[in-house]
Scaffold this motif. Structure first.
Motif, PDB file in Angstrom:
ATOM      1  N   THR A 122       0.946  -1.163   0.010  1.00 24.43           N
ATOM      2  CA  THR A 122      -0.061  -0.048   0.065  1.00 24.43           C
ATOM      3  C   THR A 122       0.811   1.101  -0.039  1.00 24.43           C
ATOM      4  O   THR A 122       2.133   1.327  -0.466  1.00 24.43           O
ATOM      5  N   TYR A 239       0.999  -2.183  -9.204  1.00 26.22           N
ATOM      6  CA  TYR A 239       1.255  -1.369  -7.966  1.00 26.22           C
ATOM      7  C   TYR A 239       2.677  -0.558  -7.931  1.00 26.22           C
ATOM      8  O   TYR A 239       2.505   0.653  -7.891  1.00 26.22           O
ATOM      9  N   SER A 247      -5.059   0.736  -7.553  1.00 26.84           N
ATOM     10  CA  SER A 247      -4.939   0.084  -6.604  1.00 26.84           C
ATOM     11  C   SER A 247      -4.341   0.231  -5.364  1.00 26.84           C
ATOM     12  O   SER A 247      -3.237   0.065  -5.162  1.00 26.84           O
ATOM     13  N   VAL A 250      -2.829  -3.774  -2.343  1.00 33.54           N
ATOM     14  CA  VAL A 250      -2.804  -4.927  -3.016  1.00 33.54           C
ATOM     15  C   VAL A 250      -2.286  -6.176  -2.311  1.00 33.54           C
ATOM     16  O   VAL A 250      -1.244  -6.192  -1.369  1.00 33.54           O
TER      17      VAL A 250
END
Length: 361
Positions: A122, A239, A247, A250
């Motif tokens: 993230t 990502y 996203s 993930v």
């Protein structure tokens, strides 16, 4: 009556035959001299970089192996990939490895070569936002994500815009962790194991009644994502390259994040977060013949190959190897994985996966 062959042509044919014999013998002699055996395997995509590493190739060659691999989702490896052309299969869990061993005409052995817990890739603005809601919490410099609260928010249909004061990610999308396709990929199947465990009040799903209770809660976590990749490499590549717009969270293996750090692919705002609970994924090689068996033994025991596996982010039998890797790259990881969910049995997980698959229709 045979047509006579001109002497010149006959001489050319004889020379060609001799040359062919010499080439064949030369090739055999080279193989005999080098002692190198070529192996082919099918592996989970998160291990492809390991086998393509020049240092890994050199270490394997010292032991007489040239190894080439194809990648596929672990559940694909276990169910649909043609294994007849391979010397070994290397899915990402013991569950998938057991399914490989249950396939017709497979009589090999399995080797738990290394492991990696599930994690979430993230971004700092996202963890700051989730921290304000109590979903994310930092302990000793490591971020954790509360799966219980995640399941509750998903059940309530929360979107990012429902978070009060959200100016960080004011997007009217469901709060979902991006996974791979649970019908083909082990990482998604393991994430399914986590959320069903939590949805079943922190108990392993065991009965038909348990399955019936948890499926309405967890199936939307996958179906509502829309399209998902077949293997873990795809969403993690997105990502790394696309940022948090596509996203914001993930589902990955911890090893992928550490490997990206070693290869200087991470940007400053990228953060590793652990689902709480998480699950340990045992990357397990299944030998399909004698050469595959030798490779399984080698990867499991050779100090140099274990060190290189740690450099690619995998946890090995010697904890110090992984610790050295993350300390050198200053990657904040959980030193010890304590909050771990137990996966359901092989048959139960298959039924859960089949039920989620039907939800896509």
């Amino acid at each position: 009556m045979p047509v006579p062959v001109p002497a010149a042509v006959a001489g050319v044919l004889v020379l060609a035959a001799v040359a062919t014999v010499l080439v064949v013998r030369s090739g055999s002699d080279v193989q005999a001299q080098t002692g190198v055996t070529t192996l082919r395997g099918v592996v989970g995509s998160e291990k492809q970089a390991f086998f393509q590493d020049a240092d890994v190739k050199a270490a394997l060659r010292k032991h007489g192996f040239d190894v080439s691999v194809d990648s596929a989702g672990s559940r694909e490896i276990a169910t649909s990939v043609d294994l007849g052309k391979y010397d070994f299969a290397f899915p990402s869990s013991t569950t998938a490895a057991d399914k490989v061993l249950n396939r017709p005409q497979v009589t090999g052995k399995k080797y738990a070569v290394f492991s990696s817990p599930l994690a979430i890739a993230t971004f700092q603005p996202i963890v700051d936002l989730l921290s304000a809601t109590g979903i994310a919490k930092q302990v000793n410099g490591v971020w954790y994500f509360n799966i219980r609260k995640y399941v509750d928010l998903a059940k309530a249909g929360w979107r990012w815009t429902n978070i009060r004061g959200n100016t960080t990610y004011p997007v009217n999308k469901r709060i979902l962790i991006t996974t791979t396709d649970p019908r083909t990929s082990n990482s998604a199947a393991m994430f399914l194991s986590i959320v069903t465990y939590v949805a079943n009040h922190n108990s392993v799903v065991q009965s038909a009644a348990d399955e019936k209770k948890v499926l309405p809660l967890v199936a939307p976590l996958f179906v509502n994502q829309g399209y998902t990749d077949n293997s873990s490499e795809g969403p993690f590549d997105d990502y790394l390259s696309l940022g948090m717009g596509k996203s914001p969270m993930v589902n990955i293996y911890e090893a992928q994040f550490v490997d990206a750090a070693v290869r200087h692919k991470l940007k400053p705002d990228m953060v590793l977060m652990y689902p709480s609970p998480t699950i340990q994924s045992e990357h397990t090689l299944v030998s399909l013949n004698g050469n595959g068996d030798k490779l399984g033994q080698l990867l499991s025991t050779d100090p140099e190959l274990q060190r290189l596996a740690a450099r690619h982010g995998f946890r090995t039998q010697d904890d110090r190897l992984f610790t050295n890797t993350v300390n050198q790259r200053k990657v904040p990881v959980a030193t010890t994985i304590l909050d771990v969910a137990n996966p359901p049995t092989y048959d139960t997980l298959e039924r859960l996966l089949d039920a989620v698959s039907k939800s896509y229709r």
